[in-house]
Design a protein around this motif. Structure first.
Motif, mmCIF file in Angstrom:
data_model
loop_
_atom_site.group_PDB
_atom_site.id
_atom_site.type_symbol
_atom_site.label_atom_id
_atom_site.label_comp_id
_atom_site.label_asym_id
_atom_site.label_seq_id
_atom_site.Cartn_x
_atom_site.Cartn_y
_atom_site.Cartn_z
ATOM 1 N N ASN A 1 0.830 -1.215 0.000
ATOM 2 C CA ASN A 1 0.000 0.000 0.000
ATOM 3 C C ASN A 1 0.864 1.266 0.000
ATOM 4 O O ASN A 1 0.582 2.241 0.702
ATOM 5 C CB ASN A 1 -0.938 0.009 1.211
ATOM 6 C CG ASN A 1 -2.051 1.042 1.071
ATOM 7 O OD1 ASN A 1 -2.517 1.311 -0.043
ATOM 8 N ND2 ASN A 1 -2.466 1.635 2.173
ATOM 9 N N THR B 1 -19.489 5.582 4.300
ATOM 10 C CA THR B 1 -19.173 4.583 5.327
ATOM 11 C C THR B 1 -19.582 5.073 6.705
ATOM 12 O O THR B 1 -20.201 4.332 7.487
ATOM 13 C CB THR B 1 -17.660 4.273 5.318
ATOM 14 O OG1 THR B 1 -17.299 3.710 4.057
ATOM 15 C CG2 THR B 1 -17.304 3.295 6.439
ATOM 16 N N LYS C 1 -16.587 2.361 16.629
ATOM 17 C CA LYS C 1 -17.119 1.643 15.464
ATOM 18 C C LYS C 1 -16.745 2.349 14.165
ATOM 19 O O LYS C 1 -16.369 1.714 13.173
ATOM 20 C CB LYS C 1 -18.647 1.530 15.562
ATOM 21 C CG LYS C 1 -19.160 0.590 16.641
ATOM 22 C CD LYS C 1 -20.680 0.555 16.620
ATOM 23 C CE LYS C 1 -21.236 -0.364 17.700
ATOM 24 N NZ LYS C 1 -22.726 -0.371 17.706
ATOM 25 N N GLU D 1 -14.169 4.391 13.621
ATOM 26 C CA GLU D 1 -12.730 4.275 13.377
ATOM 27 C C GLU D 1 -12.366 2.881 12.872
ATOM 28 O O GLU D 1 -11.544 2.745 11.958
ATOM 29 C CB GLU D 1 -11.962 4.594 14.658
ATOM 30 C CG GLU D 1 -12.062 6.066 15.069
ATOM 31 C CD GLU D 1 -11.531 6.325 16.463
ATOM 32 O OE1 GLU D 1 -11.100 5.344 17.125
ATOM 33 O OE2 GLU D 1 -11.546 7.487 16.911
ATOM 34 N N ALA D 2 -12.986 1.849 13.456
ATOM 35 C CA ALA D 2 -12.688 0.480 13.037
ATOM 36 C C ALA D 2 -13.151 0.234 11.595
ATOM 37 O O ALA D 2 -12.453 -0.412 10.813
ATOM 38 C CB ALA D 2 -13.368 -0.516 13.982
ATOM 39 N N GLN D 3 -14.329 0.766 11.251
ATOM 40 C CA GLN D 3 -14.857 0.566 9.898
ATOM 41 C C GLN D 3 -14.046 1.338 8.857
ATOM 42 O O GLN D 3 -13.819 0.849 7.743
ATOM 43 C CB GLN D 3 -16.326 1.014 9.846
ATOM 44 C CG GLN D 3 -17.095 0.457 8.649
ATOM 45 C CD GLN D 3 -17.222 -1.058 8.709
ATOM 46 O OE1 GLN D 3 -17.460 -1.635 9.773
ATOM 47 N NE2 GLN D 3 -17.041 -1.709 7.568
ATOM 48 N N GLU E 1 -10.864 2.020 9.061
ATOM 49 C CA GLU E 1 -9.600 1.304 8.868
ATOM 50 C C GLU E 1 -9.816 0.061 8.016
ATOM 51 O O GLU E 1 -8.992 -0.257 7.147
ATOM 52 C CB GLU E 1 -8.999 0.913 10.212
ATOM 53 C CG GLU E 1 -7.661 0.198 10.072
ATOM 54 C CD GLU E 1 -6.980 -0.036 11.406
ATOM 55 O OE1 GLU E 1 -5.881 -0.647 11.395
ATOM 56 O OE2 GLU E 1 -7.522 0.378 12.439
ATOM 57 N N LYS E 2 -10.927 -0.614 8.215
ATOM 58 C CA LYS E 2 -11.216 -1.841 7.470
ATOM 59 C C LYS E 2 -11.507 -1.554 5.993
ATOM 60 O O LYS E 2 -10.976 -2.230 5.103
ATOM 61 C CB LYS E 2 -12.409 -2.568 8.101
ATOM 62 C CG LYS E 2 -12.827 -3.829 7.350
ATOM 63 C CD LYS E 2 -14.047 -4.466 7.997
ATOM 64 C CE LYS E 2 -14.502 -5.690 7.198
ATOM 65 N NZ LYS E 2 -15.730 -6.298 7.784
ATOM 66 N N ASP E 3 -12.346 -0.538 5.735
ATOM 67 C CA ASP E 3 -12.803 -0.271 4.357
ATOM 68 C C ASP E 3 -11.874 0.637 3.571
ATOM 69 O O ASP E 3 -11.772 0.510 2.349
ATOM 70 C CB ASP E 3 -14.201 0.359 4.379
ATOM 71 C CG ASP E 3 -15.257 -0.590 4.904
ATOM 72 O OD1 ASP E 3 -14.943 -1.782 5.075
ATOM 73 O OD2 ASP E 3 -16.390 -0.141 5.157
ATOM 74 N N HIS E 4 -11.197 1.582 4.265
ATOM 75 C CA HIS E 4 -10.408 2.590 3.542
ATOM 76 C C HIS E 4 -8.965 2.705 4.025
ATOM 77 O O HIS E 4 -8.255 3.611 3.600
ATOM 78 C CB HIS E 4 -11.095 3.960 3.667
ATOM 79 C CG HIS E 4 -12.533 3.940 3.273
ATOM 80 N ND1 HIS E 4 -12.956 3.882 1.963
ATOM 81 C CD2 HIS E 4 -13.675 3.950 4.031
ATOM 82 C CE1 HIS E 4 -14.279 3.887 1.920
ATOM 83 N NE2 HIS E 4 -14.738 3.912 3.153
ATOM 84 N N ASP E 5 -8.547 1.801 4.912
ATOM 85 C CA ASP E 5 -7.184 1.810 5.451
ATOM 86 C C ASP E 5 -6.857 3.142 6.137
ATOM 87 O O ASP E 5 -5.720 3.632 6.067
ATOM 88 C CB ASP E 5 -6.177 1.527 4.337
ATOM 89 C CG ASP E 5 -4.822 1.066 4.884
ATOM 90 O OD1 ASP E 5 -4.816 0.441 5.959
ATOM 91 O OD2 ASP E 5 -3.801 1.352 4.239
ATOM 92 N N ARG F 1 -6.013 4.940 9.342
ATOM 93 C CA ARG F 1 -5.513 4.601 10.677
ATOM 94 C C ARG F 1 -5.463 5.812 11.603
ATOM 95 O O ARG F 1 -5.107 5.688 12.762
ATOM 96 C CB ARG F 1 -4.121 3.976 10.569
ATOM 97 C CG ARG F 1 -4.101 2.648 9.823
ATOM 98 C CD ARG F 1 -2.710 2.021 9.846
ATOM 99 N NE ARG F 1 -2.691 0.719 9.215
ATOM 100 C CZ ARG F 1 -2.497 0.514 7.928
ATOM 101 N NH1 ARG F 1 -2.310 1.540 7.133
ATOM 102 N NH2 ARG F 1 -2.493 -0.693 7.423
#
Length: 291
Positions: free
Chosen positions: A137, A214, A259, A261-263, A265-269, A271
């Protein structure tokens, strides 16, 4: 950092090819091959600048750089674009002079095979760096991979130009060199545009819309009041303000931000996200009535 391997591979390939092409270009009198060689020479400087920037960006945050050094990679890319502009303009001026003077020659077919060899090498380097950039990435390495691809296409153009010149289209060799100069300048402009956008805190509108969607789909988010995003090297930084149900306590509101922040990071990286929670309109209206 494994992405550094890709930059070192590019530097090695550019160093080897620039020496071969410039030597063969002067020996055989091919303007297209000379332009291709100067293109690779400019890429050596650009790749070294990116390498230095990537190494600096790996430094941890300090007192003067609390957000880290990730933008060093962007600054190095901006510097590289200026170097490429200078070489591209020099190639344009030289090949235009040859075209206007009419003193063109037909280089031997052996020079065409030098260009073809360069195309094969840079095509392989592109595939390696593209896959590594996807894996790590790394925006810097992805930019380098795109430059590798353009270099392979430039070598293909030089090959075609030399072949055409051999078949009595003598003007095609310097014309191809001129086109190579335009490609160098175009690549420099693209790097300059992307780097300056990032350094001025610009951000792609479509990516921002995806991030916005998101957040709005997270359970507990009533309204997305405001959102901003910017790039710091390879990192996306997001600042957002959301409204939640007014009856929620601090802990429940904080759970919603977790929730989000976690989503992200998961969907769009993403951090690095700062989410500010505000009570919904019901609380605001009730407060104004009591006053």
């Amino acid at each position: 950092m494994s992405a550094l391997r890709g930059v070192w591979l590019s530097i090695t390939a550019y160093l080897l090819l620039s020496m071969i092409k410039l030597g063969a270009g002067y020996l055989f009198g091919s303007e297209a091959l000379l332009a291709d060689g100067w293109n690779n020479a400019s890429d050596i400087v650009a790749s070294i600048a990116v390498l230095i920037g990537m190494k600096i960006s790996l430094k941890p945050p300090d007192l003067n750089h609390p957000y880290g050094h990730s933008r060093a990679e962007t600054v190095s890319s901006l510097f590289a674009s200026f170097v490429m502009f200078a070489i591209g303009i020099q190639v344009l001026f030289h090949t235009a002079t040859v075209l206007l003077s009419g003193k063109v020659s037909s280089p031997p077919l052996s020079s065409a095979w030098v260009a073809f060899f360069g195309m094969i090498v840079m095509g392989g380097v592109y595939l390696f760096n593209y896959r590594l950039a996807k894996k790590t990435n790394s925006l810097g390495l992805m930019a380098a991979a795109k430059d590798n691809l353009s270099d392979a296409l430039v070598s293909l153009g030089a090959f075609i130009g030399i072949i055409g010149a051999h078949f009595n289209m003598h003007w095609l060799d310097p014309l191809t060199g001129f086109i190579v100069g335009l490609i160098i300048c175009k690549t420099a402009y693209d790097i300059f545009k992307d780097s300056s956008l990032m350094l001025t805190d610009g951000f792609d509108k479509e990516k921002l819309n995806d991030i916005e969607a998101t957040i709005q789909n997270i359970e507990g988010v009533e309204t997305l009041v405001d959102i901003k995003a910017r790039m710091a090297g390879n990192d996306i930084i997001v600042d957002a303000v959301v409204e939640v149900a007014p009856h929620l306590n601090i802990k429940e509101g904080h759970t919603i931000t977790d929730k989000i922040e976690a989503q992200l990071e998961k969907d769009h990286d993403v951090r690095n996200a700062t989410i500010h929670v505000e009570p919904g309109r019901e609380m605001t209206e009730r407060g104004s009535v009591n006053e």
